[in-house]
Design a protein around this motif. Sequence first.
Motif, short mmCIF file in Angstrom:
data_model
loop_
_atom_site.label_atom_id
_atom_site.label_comp_id
_atom_site.label_asym_id
_atom_site.label_seq_id
_atom_site.Cartn_x
_atom_site.Cartn_y
_atom_site.Cartn_z
N ARG A 84 20.54 25.00 -53.66
CA ARG A 84 19.39 24.13 -53.52
C ARG A 84 18.07 24.88 -53.43
N ARG A 85 18.06 25.94 -52.65
CA ARG A 85 16.79 26.64 -52.45
C ARG A 85 16.30 27.25 -53.75
N LEU A 86 17.22 27.86 -54.48
CA LEU A 86 16.86 28.48 -55.74
C LEU A 86 16.40 27.42 -56.73
N PHE A 87 17.12 26.31 -56.73
CA PHE A 87 16.77 25.20 -57.62
C PHE A 87 15.36 24.71 -57.31
N ASN A 88 15.07 24.52 -56.04
CA ASN A 88 13.74 24.06 -55.66
C ASN A 88 12.67 25.09 -56.05
N ALA A 89 13.00 26.36 -55.90
CA ALA A 89 12.04 27.41 -56.28
C ALA A 89 11.73 27.32 -57.76
N LEU A 90 12.74 27.13 -58.55
CA LEU A 90 12.54 27.05 -59.99
C LEU A 90 11.76 25.82 -60.41
N THR A 91 12.04 24.69 -59.75
CA THR A 91 11.27 23.50 -60.13
C THR A 91 9.82 23.66 -59.68
N ASP A 92 9.60 24.41 -58.58
CA ASP A 92 8.23 24.71 -58.19
C ASP A 92 7.51 25.43 -59.33
N LEU A 93 8.21 26.39 -59.90
CA LEU A 93 7.66 27.14 -61.03
C LEU A 93 7.37 26.20 -62.19
N GLY A 94 8.30 25.32 -62.40
CA GLY A 94 8.14 24.34 -63.48
C GLY A 94 6.88 23.51 -63.28
N ARG A 95 6.63 23.15 -62.04
CA ARG A 95 5.43 22.35 -61.75
C ARG A 95 4.16 23.07 -62.13
N VAL A 96 4.20 24.40 -61.94
CA VAL A 96 3.02 25.18 -62.30
C VAL A 96 2.86 25.23 -63.81
N PHE A 97 3.93 25.57 -64.49
CA PHE A 97 3.86 25.76 -65.94
C PHE A 97 3.60 24.48 -66.70
N GLN A 98 3.98 23.34 -66.09
CA GLN A 98 3.83 22.11 -66.85
C GLN A 98 2.40 21.60 -66.84
N ARG A 99 1.58 22.16 -65.92
CA ARG A 99 0.25 21.59 -65.69
C ARG A 99 -0.55 21.34 -66.96
N PRO A 100 -0.64 22.31 -67.87
CA PRO A 100 -1.45 22.02 -69.07
C PRO A 100 -0.88 20.92 -69.95
N LEU A 101 0.39 20.57 -69.72
CA LEU A 101 1.02 19.59 -70.62
C LEU A 101 1.04 18.18 -70.05
N VAL A 102 0.72 18.04 -68.75
CA VAL A 102 0.90 16.74 -68.11
C VAL A 102 -0.15 15.75 -68.57
N SER A 103 0.28 14.56 -68.98
CA SER A 103 -0.65 13.47 -69.33
C SER A 103 -0.21 12.23 -68.59
N LYS A 104 -0.82 11.13 -68.94
CA LYS A 104 -0.62 9.90 -68.16
C LYS A 104 0.84 9.49 -68.01
N ASN A 105 1.57 9.49 -69.10
CA ASN A 105 2.93 8.96 -69.03
C ASN A 105 4.02 10.01 -69.09
N GLY A 106 3.62 11.28 -68.99
CA GLY A 106 4.63 12.32 -69.04
C GLY A 106 4.03 13.59 -69.60
N LEU A 107 4.86 14.33 -70.32
CA LEU A 107 4.38 15.59 -70.87
C LEU A 107 3.91 15.40 -72.31
N ARG A 108 2.85 16.10 -72.63
CA ARG A 108 2.38 16.10 -74.02
C ARG A 108 3.00 17.31 -74.69
N VAL A 109 3.99 17.07 -75.54
CA VAL A 109 4.69 18.18 -76.21
C VAL A 109 4.71 17.89 -77.70
N PRO A 110 4.37 18.89 -78.53
CA PRO A 110 4.44 18.63 -79.98
C PRO A 110 5.84 18.21 -80.38
N ARG A 111 5.91 17.26 -81.29
CA ARG A 111 7.18 16.67 -81.69
C ARG A 111 8.20 17.73 -82.10
N ARG A 112 7.69 18.77 -82.73
CA ARG A 112 8.56 19.85 -83.21
C ARG A 112 9.37 20.48 -82.06
#
Lengths: 242, 214, 511
Positions: free
Chosen positions: C413-441
Amino acid sequence: MSPSRRVAIMVTCMVDQVMPEVGVAAVKLLRRAGYSVEFPVEQTCCGQPFFNSGFRDQAAELAKRSVDIFERYDAVVLPGGSCAAMIRKEYPHLLERWPGGVARAEALAARTYELSEFLVHVAGWLPAPAPHAPRVTYHDSCHMNRLLGLGAESRQLLRAAGCEIIEMHESDRCCGFGGLFSVRIPEVSNAMTQEKLRRADATGAEVLVSADPGCLMQMRGFARQTGLRLAHLAVLLEELTR
Amino acid sequence: MSTAREDILNALRGRVRRGEGVPAPWRSRQHFDDLAVRFSTTLTALYGEVIRAASAEEALDRLGDVLRDLGATRVAVNDEPPLSGVDLAARWPEITWHVVGRTEGDLRAFCAGADVGVTGAVAALAETGSIVVNSGPGRSRLVSLLPPMHIALVPVSCLTSDLLTWAAARSGEWPANVTVISGPSKTADIEQTTAIGMHGPKRVIAILYGEAGG
Amino acid sequence: MNDVSFHSFRAQAAQAIANAHLQSAIDGATLKFRTERKRVLADLPDVEAMRDHFKAMRAATLAHLTDYLEQFEHNARAAGAQVHWAQDAAEAQQIVIGIARQHGATLAVKSKSMTTEEIELNAALAEAGITSVETDLGEWIVQLAAESPAHIVVPALHKTRQQVAELFSREVGRSLSADDIPLLTSEARRALREKFLAAQIGISGANLGVAETGSIVLVTNEGNGRMVSSVPPVHVAVMGIEKICPTWDDAAVWLELLARSSTGQPLSVYTTALTGPAREGDPDGPRELHIVLYDGGRSRLIGTSYEEVLQCIRCGACLNHCPVYQEAGGHAYGHAYSGPIGAVLVPLLYGLEQYEALPHASSLCGACLEVCPARIDLPRMLLDLRAEEVARGIIPPPEQLIEKSAAWLLGHRRLFNALTDLGRVFQRPLVSKNGLRVPRRFNPAQDRQLPSLAPRSFHDLWQELAAEEALPARAARRWPSRRTSLTLAGISLLPLALLWRLLRHKGGKRR
C-alpha cells in the motif's frame, strides 16, 4: 446480522484514486443511517481487474490480502457493486489454495454489502424527500444487477429522496467498461458507452445515476458528449440529505 | 485400423463423467379453456386461416367453397380421413384431382403445378395454432408443401393443448415424416421485412370440423 | 475461417461500428428478437423452472453421451437411415462427397445448417464438382455475395435491399426492383424451386436428434428444411454429436424453448421429425437418409470444465442480447459462430492461439447467461479461457509484466500510494475538465477521455473526514508523507534517467 452499528468501508481502488468524493459521500450516508465507519488503511484493490484478465494467482493474492484486512469487521460496505460481487462470488474459490481459506472467504462474503443494499436492507434507512430533487435516470450496472440482484434498492433510495426516475431503454445494457475490456477493445467499448449515453439523454432526465464507480468512470470519458450530470448514487443522495 | 465411430466413442467413453440421470419428464402446465378458440386465434394471428364446420360433411362443403372461390383447377389430395372414400371427381368435376396413391401419374410433378394441396391432420396444437401431418400410405409430404395453398381438414377431436402434451401422449411407431405446421411459410431475411410465402405454401387454411371429445 | 487477433477483431469491429446500415439492421433485428422472446417466454407457465429442467436434461445427456449416441444410431438404423461418423471436417466432407458421387449427383440443395458452415461443406463440394445451392433465403443471399453469415439465425442481416436486388437480378438475368420485397421473395422462391426439383441430393443439418426413435428434427420458417428432406431422392443430414436428446418428452421441451429463445416465435412455421427414409408404401420422400454424426473437437470438451458449452442449441439468444455483438457485428469474430457462444466455442474447437482475441471480446456483462435457455455460464468460461491464455503464455510478456507488477504494487500500500503521488505530479499538465488530455495516438481508450487521478486520494482525505464525522481514526498517511514519497520518487528517477541515457548512447555507438 450482528447488532453492532459499526461497519468497515472498502472504498475500491477507483474511488480511492479517481473519485474519492464517492467514498466521502458513502461514509456520510452511513453516518446519517446511524452507523460508525472504519476505514482500514491497508486497503488497495479487491483484485477484480486481475481476475478478469486471467491473472488468477495475482487476484488470489489480493483477495487473501483483502480477507486478512477486512475479516475482523462486523460488516463491510462498498460503494460499488462490481467489487462487492467479486468478494461474494469469487473470493471463496480464489482462497481455496490456503487452508481454511474458503471458510474465511465465505464468512467475509456473508458480511459484505453493496452500499444501497446495506442502507435499505440492513440499516433500514431511507432518506427524507428533499426539495428540488432532480429528475434522474438510473444505469443498472451489470455485476450489481445480474450477480447480486440489486437495482430496486437504488431506485427506492432515489425515490425516497424525492427524485423522479425516468427509465431509459434497456437500463441494464452494459455501459462498455468491463475493466480492461475498455482499453483492450476500446472501439467496441466506446460505442457501447456512447449508446448508453444516447439512451440516457433521450429520457430528458437531468442526472444519470450509477452505483458503480467503474461505470461512472467509463461514462465520464464521454461527458463532453452529453448534457447530463453523471453522478454516483452516494454523492447524489448525500447532497440531497444534507 | 479403427473407424471414426470407434475413435469417437472411445474418446467419449474415456471422458464422460456419468453424473446424474435425466430428470423426470416435464409435463405441460399450459391450460386453455377452449382448445378450438385458442387454435383459431393463434393460427389466424400467424397469417393462417381457420374455417369452422360442424361435421366432416360440412367440412367438405367448405372445402368446395374455398376451391371454387379460388378458381382452383388442379388439386392434389391425400388419401386419408375425412377425404378417403369421397368421390372428389364426381363432386367437383371442374377440378383436376390427383389423389395420392390412387391417381396415375407423377405425384411430384402434379404437386409442383397444383393450385392447392389438401390433407387431413393427425393432431392439432392449440397453443401454437399448429397442424400435425404424418407421412405414410396415401399421405404425401409434397401435397402440403409444394402447392401455394394448403388446406387441412382438422377434426376438433384431434386438438390437444400443446407440443408437450402431444409428445407425451403420442404412441406407436414414428412414420418417416411428421411435420408440425404453424401457418404459411415466411421469411424476414430481406431487411427484416416479413414476407409471407417462401418455399412452402403461401396460404394455409384449417377447416376445423366436428365436436370436441369425439 | 480466419485467425482472430486483437488487431483483426478491433479493425473489423471498427468497420462494423462505422457502417450505419449494419448498425441499424443489427439494432432492429436484435431488438425485435429481444422483445418477442420476452413476450413469448412469459406465456410459458413456470418458464424458469422449465429452463432449469432443460439445463439438467442437457447436462445429463452429455454425461451419458455414448449411451444416447449408440441408442440413436441403433434406432436410426432400424428405421432405415444410414449413420456415418466423422471426426473432423475433412472426414465429414468426404462422407458427403462420397454419397453424392455414389448417386452421380452434380447438384445439391442445402437448408440452413451452422454445422455445415463449420465444416465448410460448400467449398469442399464445389471442389469435387458438385454445386451446392443454399436454399434458406438469407444463406442464399450470403452465398451469392460470396460472404460468410453475419448472425447465427439471420445470416444476411448486413445486406441492404439494394444489395439483395442486385444479387438476385444477376442470378435471374433480369433487373429486379429493390423496393418490391414481395417480388424479390417470389423471384427467389421461383429460382430456388427449380433447384429443389432438379437436385439429386438434399443436404441439411439437424436442430436435434432424438435417441428414443433415431429421429432428427429440422426447424425452419421457410420450408426449405422440408424441401431438401422430401424432394430430392437422397437426403444427407450433418449433426453435431452434442445435439442429441434422450426422448420425445425431452425433444418437446427443447422445441418449446428453441424458437421462443431464438426469434420470439412459440414455434417456427415448420418443425419436421424425420425417422428414416421413405417407408415402403410412402408416396414420396427420399429413398435414402444419411445422418453424419460430427465430432469436430466436441468429444475433447466432454469431461472438462468446458463441457457445458455443448449444451448450446444454437438459438442465437446470446447474440441478440450481447452489446459487444450488436456493435462489432458477426464478421469480427472470424467464424460462422459469433457472439458470446462463438467467443467460447471457437477458441475451444479451433485453438486459443488462433482465436486469442475472442475470449476478450466481452465486457463480462452476463446478459448471455441471463437469456440462454440452457443457462450456459458463458461468462465463467470466458474467464477460464482468459486464465488459460495467461497460463499458456498467449498473453505477450510485456503485458504480463505490467499486470504482475501492478498486482504486486497493489499488495504494497505505501509504495502504491507513493507512486500514485508521483502520478499526480506528472499528470498536472494533462489534466482538463473531464479527465486527461492525451493525444489519441497515445490514448489506449482511443476517443474516450481517460480519467485523471483526483488531487487527493481517499487515503489522503480520511483523517479530515473522520474528524468531521466524529469517527475514531488514525491517519491513513503517516508514512511516507506526501512530501517524503515525492522526494523519494524524485530521487529514484535519477538512476533511471542515467540508465536511460546510457542505453541510448550505447545504442548509438553500436550503429
